[in-house]
Design a protein around this motif. Sequence first.
Motif, PDB file in Angstrom:
ATOM      1  N   SER A   1     -28.369 -51.049 -61.527  1.00 17.47           N
ATOM      2  CA  SER A   1     -29.201 -50.628 -60.219  1.00 17.47           C
ATOM      3  C   SER A   1     -28.330 -50.559 -59.012  1.00 17.47           C
ATOM      4  N   ILE A   2     -27.674 -51.697 -58.882  1.00 20.08           N
ATOM      5  CA  ILE A   2     -26.741 -51.817 -57.893  1.00 20.08           C
ATOM      6  C   ILE A   2     -25.552 -51.011 -57.712  1.00 20.08           C
ATOM      7  N   ILE A   3     -25.040 -50.838 -59.034  1.00 20.00           N
ATOM      8  CA  ILE A   3     -23.713 -49.691 -59.013  1.00 20.00           C
ATOM      9  C   ILE A   3     -24.354 -48.229 -58.518  1.00 20.00           C
ATOM     10  N   LEU A   4     -25.434 -48.071 -59.118  1.00 17.90           N
ATOM     11  CA  LEU A   4     -26.239 -46.401 -58.756  1.00 17.90           C
ATOM     12  C   LEU A   4     -26.334 -46.469 -57.326  1.00 17.90           C
TER      13      LEU A   4
ATOM     14  N   ARG B   1     -36.803 -50.554 -53.890  1.00 19.60           N
ATOM     15  CA  ARG B   1     -37.028 -50.477 -55.268  1.00 19.60           C
ATOM     16  C   ARG B   1     -37.623 -51.808 -55.954  1.00 19.60           C
ATOM     17  N   PRO B   2     -38.980 -51.710 -56.050  1.00 19.46           N
ATOM     18  CA  PRO B   2     -39.563 -52.890 -56.869  1.00 19.46           C
ATOM     19  C   PRO B   2     -39.299 -52.653 -58.316  1.00 19.46           C
ATOM     20  N   SER B   3     -38.606 -53.879 -58.747  1.00 13.82           N
ATOM     21  CA  SER B   3     -38.747 -53.753 -60.231  1.00 13.82           C
ATOM     22  C   SER B   3     -39.043 -54.868 -61.066  1.00 13.82           C
ATOM     23  N   PRO B   4     -39.974 -54.801 -62.145  1.00 15.89           N
ATOM     24  CA  PRO B   4     -40.440 -56.082 -62.715  1.00 15.89           C
ATOM     25  C   PRO B   4     -39.311 -56.693 -63.351  1.00 15.89           C
TER      26      PRO B   4
ATOM     27  N   GLY C   1     -32.638 -42.507 -61.864  1.00 14.81           N
ATOM     28  CA  GLY C   1     -31.476 -42.900 -62.481  1.00 14.81           C
ATOM     29  C   GLY C   1     -31.807 -44.637 -62.964  1.00 14.81           C
ATOM     30  N   ILE C   2     -32.476 -45.064 -61.853  1.00 16.81           N
ATOM     31  CA  ILE C   2     -32.875 -46.369 -62.133  1.00 16.81           C
ATOM     32  C   ILE C   2     -34.058 -46.666 -63.036  1.00 16.81           C
ATOM     33  N   THR C   3     -34.846 -45.749 -63.072  1.00 18.68           N
ATOM     34  CA  THR C   3     -36.001 -45.533 -64.109  1.00 18.68           C
ATOM     35  C   THR C   3     -35.427 -45.514 -65.627  1.00 18.68           C
TER      36      THR C   3
END
Length: 354
Positions: free
Chosen positions: A163-166, A145-148, A49-51
Amino acid sequence: MCAFVARGQALTPCIEFCAGQTRHSSSLRTVQALVAGIRQGDRASLARGITLVESTRSDHQQEARKLVSECIQIPRPRSLRIGLTGTPGVGKSTFIESLGMRLLQKGHRVSVLAVDPSSTRSGGSILGDKTRMQELSAADNAYVRPSPNRGSLGGVARNTLDSIILAEACGFDICLVETVGVGQSETMVSDMVDMFVLLMQPGSGDELQGVKRGIMELADLVVVNKADGAMELAAKLTRSEIVNALHLMIPRRESWSPKVVRASATTGYNLDRVWSTVLHYFDLLEKSGEWDALRADQRRKWMWREVSHLLLARLDRNPASHKVAQLLETDVLNGSIPPGVAAEQIVSKFLSNP
């Protein structure tokens, strides 16, 4: 049989219509499957989902909006959103892992969104925080989860709030957001979390001068990390300096004055006190009624940030505006026209040909 074929019409419209229907059905099934997995607390579904949320493809963005809209309706107890920042080398990742492991022992589910600096060439993460939180990453009730940040101002990936909501919909009751480091634009993190924590290290008198006043004003809690061994005395002095500095600033919460706590992520010293301070903060925030207003303000601010992003994206894709922008850019480079005037002409062209 498809209606186009039944009426004896050309086959091409039939193929395009059916293909469109197939894509729509596939997209719907994808979103429904992700929602179901996230609702059940499945970390693999959360990762997918975050992807999807981070993807820049237009079809993925449409699916992501559907996904977030569904997940925000999943009933969950209100989570604690905590942002952490600090100068490079202060030990943010080590601190988060140590604190996170303690929270897991207390029965919490912890998600960590570690926003990495982006490579200017590939747009990918540089630091890879997941490799620096190996124990926490492997824990059953944690998700790292590392995210650029892809150049986002404020050191926060543009879609971090989604992403926080998910993560919250997946059942994580504590969401930690680690940002790329202290800077004037870093204050954006405070618009998406309930509590802002600033990490500093002992002997940082010079560092205190380097930390922007705006960052200090936003801090709800300052943690002097690495306060052990030979650095214990230096940590006490640093704490006194920070307390004095905070006295000169106006608290941003009516119910709370910023606190300063010494701690050590490596030895575990005072981590329980750090967490008790966090809980005391949220208790006062809820009793005062500020928490509800804070969440509403977060949604409002991020709505307008998304409006700005979407307008810029559409402006960039507009052929007429893009052509004018290229011509005006040359004039700006050679100094024949001020940047502000050029910007106004580009926007005017866009508004006349949206």
